[in-house]
Motif scaffolding. Structure first.
Motif, mmCIF file in Angstrom:
data_model
loop_
_atom_site.group_PDB
_atom_site.id
_atom_site.type_symbol
_atom_site.label_atom_id
_atom_site.label_comp_id
_atom_site.label_asym_id
_atom_site.label_seq_id
_atom_site.Cartn_x
_atom_site.Cartn_y
_atom_site.Cartn_z
ATOM 1 N N ASN A 24 0.856 27.125 22.452
ATOM 2 C CA ASN A 24 1.022 25.957 21.596
ATOM 3 C C ASN A 24 2.473 25.895 21.122
ATOM 4 O OD1 ASN A 24 -1.601 25.182 21.674
ATOM 5 N ND2 ASN A 24 -2.178 26.250 19.797
ATOM 6 N N THR A 25 3.106 24.871 21.419
ATOM 7 C CA THR A 25 4.463 24.721 20.910
ATOM 8 C C THR A 25 4.412 23.731 19.757
ATOM 9 O OG1 THR A 25 4.900 22.972 22.473
ATOM 10 C CG2 THR A 25 5.546 25.189 23.107
ATOM 11 N N GLY A 26 5.182 23.925 18.751
ATOM 12 C CA GLY A 26 5.228 23.036 17.604
ATOM 13 C C GLY A 26 4.914 23.755 16.316
ATOM 14 N N MET A 27 4.915 22.990 15.234
ATOM 15 C CA MET A 27 4.714 23.564 13.909
ATOM 16 C C MET A 27 3.238 23.741 13.622
ATOM 17 S SD MET A 27 7.581 21.389 11.828
ATOM 18 C CE MET A 27 7.030 21.958 10.293
ATOM 19 N N PRO A 28 2.852 24.889 13.022
ATOM 20 C CA PRO A 28 1.430 25.117 12.761
ATOM 21 C C PRO A 28 0.884 24.132 11.735
ATOM 22 C CG PRO A 28 2.736 27.064 12.155
ATOM 23 C CD PRO A 28 3.664 26.041 12.704
ATOM 24 N N GLN A 29 1.712 23.582 10.869
ATOM 25 C CA GLN A 29 1.235 22.648 9.865
ATOM 26 C C GLN A 29 0.745 21.351 10.522
ATOM 27 O OE1 GLN A 29 4.259 24.064 9.764
ATOM 28 N NE2 GLN A 29 4.493 25.113 7.795
ATOM 29 N N LEU A 30 1.270 21.063 11.676
ATOM 30 C CA LEU A 30 0.880 19.838 12.350
ATOM 31 C C LEU A 30 -0.282 20.047 13.325
ATOM 32 C CD1 LEU A 30 4.407 18.323 13.029
ATOM 33 C CD2 LEU A 30 2.858 17.817 11.172
ATOM 34 N N ASP A 31 -0.748 21.283 13.424
ATOM 35 C CA ASP A 31 -1.893 21.592 14.285
ATOM 36 C C ASP A 31 -3.148 21.100 13.578
ATOM 37 O OD1 ASP A 31 -3.602 22.561 16.172
ATOM 38 O OD2 ASP A 31 -3.291 24.686 15.640
ATOM 39 N N THR A 32 -3.868 20.169 14.158
ATOM 40 C CA THR A 32 -5.032 19.545 13.532
ATOM 41 C C THR A 32 -6.186 20.488 13.329
ATOM 42 O OG1 THR A 32 -5.789 18.781 15.696
ATOM 43 C CG2 THR A 32 -4.465 17.258 14.387
ATOM 44 N N SER A 33 -6.200 21.600 14.031
ATOM 45 C CA SER A 33 -7.298 22.544 13.859
ATOM 46 C C SER A 33 -7.201 23.274 12.523
ATOM 47 C CB SER A 33 -7.324 23.545 15.020
ATOM 48 O OG SER A 33 -6.143 24.344 14.995
ATOM 49 N N HIS A 34 -6.033 23.306 11.881
ATOM 50 C CA HIS A 34 -5.838 23.998 10.593
ATOM 51 C C HIS A 34 -5.793 23.039 9.407
ATOM 52 C CE1 HIS A 34 -4.983 27.793 12.600
ATOM 53 N NE2 HIS A 34 -4.080 27.169 13.387
ATOM 54 N N TRP A 35 -5.973 21.730 9.627
ATOM 55 C CA TRP A 35 -5.817 20.776 8.536
ATOM 56 C C TRP A 35 -6.862 20.920 7.449
ATOM 57 C CZ3 TRP A 35 -4.246 15.362 10.793
ATOM 58 C CH2 TRP A 35 -2.911 15.410 11.195
ATOM 59 N N GLY A 36 -8.025 21.212 7.772
ATOM 60 C CA GLY A 36 -9.070 21.365 6.752
ATOM 61 C C GLY A 36 -8.715 22.464 5.774
ATOM 62 N N ASN A 37 -8.281 23.601 6.340
ATOM 63 C CA ASN A 37 -7.885 24.734 5.519
ATOM 64 C C ASN A 37 -6.648 24.363 4.681
ATOM 65 O OD1 ASN A 37 -7.919 27.303 4.536
ATOM 66 N ND2 ASN A 37 -6.947 28.236 6.309
ATOM 67 N N GLN A 38 -5.695 23.666 5.265
ATOM 68 C CA GLN A 38 -4.466 23.287 4.555
ATOM 69 C C GLN A 38 -4.764 22.290 3.439
ATOM 70 O OE1 GLN A 38 -1.776 21.840 7.538
ATOM 71 N NE2 GLN A 38 -1.330 23.887 8.337
ATOM 72 N N ILE A 39 -5.659 21.349 3.689
ATOM 73 C CA ILE A 39 -6.020 20.354 2.665
ATOM 74 C C ILE A 39 -6.709 21.054 1.503
ATOM 75 C CG2 ILE A 39 -7.519 18.382 2.199
ATOM 76 C CD1 ILE A 39 -6.816 17.365 4.995
ATOM 77 N N PHE A 40 -7.585 22.024 1.792
ATOM 78 C CA PHE A 40 -8.251 22.784 0.736
ATOM 79 C C PHE A 40 -7.224 23.475 -0.149
ATOM 80 C CE2 PHE A 40 -9.766 26.955 -0.698
ATOM 81 C CZ PHE A 40 -10.735 26.545 -1.593
ATOM 82 N N TRP A 41 -6.295 24.215 0.453
ATOM 83 C CA TRP A 41 -5.312 24.953 -0.333
ATOM 84 C C TRP A 41 -4.346 24.006 -1.056
ATOM 85 C CZ3 TRP A 41 -6.313 29.463 -1.965
ATOM 86 C CH2 TRP A 41 -7.115 30.324 -1.216
ATOM 87 N N LEU A 42 -4.036 22.866 -0.409
ATOM 88 C CA LEU A 42 -3.186 21.871 -1.068
ATOM 89 C C LEU A 42 -3.876 21.332 -2.316
ATOM 90 C CD1 LEU A 42 -0.661 20.050 -1.110
ATOM 91 C CD2 LEU A 42 -1.998 18.404 0.238
ATOM 92 N N ALA A 43 -5.150 20.988 -2.173
ATOM 93 C CA ALA A 43 -5.905 20.474 -3.322
ATOM 94 C C ALA A 43 -6.005 21.534 -4.403
ATOM 95 C CB ALA A 43 -7.285 20.013 -2.878
ATOM 96 N N LEU A 44 -6.288 22.781 -4.003
ATOM 97 C CA LEU A 44 -6.376 23.868 -4.974
ATOM 98 C C LEU A 44 -5.041 24.072 -5.689
ATOM 99 C CD1 LEU A 44 -8.333 25.995 -6.096
ATOM 100 C CD2 LEU A 44 -7.406 27.586 -4.394
#
Length: 186
Positions: A24-44
């Motif tokens: 996978n090339t690119g930034m992990p923040q833009l990987d859609t498979s991790h968005w749920g986890n990122q949104i949770f921590w962002l909200a928290l």
């Protein structure tokens, strides 16, 4: 049993993750498979920041702003009070100045009146002294005139007697006195 992992195979797992990451090339923040986890921590994180700000920081800031506003309001009120006192003091100063000028004018008028009354008294005294000296002088002049008239009569009588005698005539004192008196009257 390639799916089993043991402690010895931990290195293999790390390599597998690295291979997967390398694919996978690119930034992990833009990987859609991790968005749920990122949104949770962002909200928290946002909720935690909101709670910290709303419970700790914002009340302190609002208390400081309220205190500052109160201080400013008190300072403005004090300034208005001092301004009113300054206006009152200026009015009192102006009134005192007007009163002082009126008092000075009254003192000047009083001094002028006293000087005028003293001057009038001195003039009246001088006029009285001048009148007394004039009366003395008139009396002395009248006395001198009376003495001069008598002296003139005596000189005229003796001169007339001498002239009559020098001309060879004989004159009596009564005739000479009557002639000198008649001539002196006009």
């Amino acid at each position: 049993m390639a799916t089993e992992t043991t402690h010895g195979d931990g290195l293999a797992d790390a390599i597998g993750v690295a291979e997967h990451s390398a694919g996978n090339t690119g930034m992990p923040q833009l990987d859609t498979s991790h968005w749920g986890n990122q949104i949770f921590w962002l909200a928290l994180a946002l909720i935690a920041i909101y709670l910290i700000l709303s419970r700790v920081a914002l009340p302190r800031i609002s208390a400081i702003l309220a205190e500052r506003q109160g201080t400013i309001s008190n300072d403005i009120a004090a300034a208005e009070d001092l301004k009113a006192k300054a206006v009152d003091a200026e009015a009192a100063y102006d009134k005192a100045l007007v009163d002082a000028r009126a008092e000075a004018q009254r003192i000047i008028e009083q001094a002028k009146a006293e000087m005028q009354s003293d001057l009038d008294a001195a003039i009246a005294k001088a006029d009285g002294e001048i009148a007394a000296k004039a009366a003395e002088s008139e009396a002395a002049i009248a006395e001198i005139r009376a003495g001069a008239v008598e002296s003139v009569k005596a000189v005229a009588k003796s001169t007339a007697k001498e002239i009559i005698t020098a001309m060879g005539g004989k004159a009596d004192a009564k005739t000479i006195t009557a002639a000198v008196t008649a001539r002196m009257k006009g």
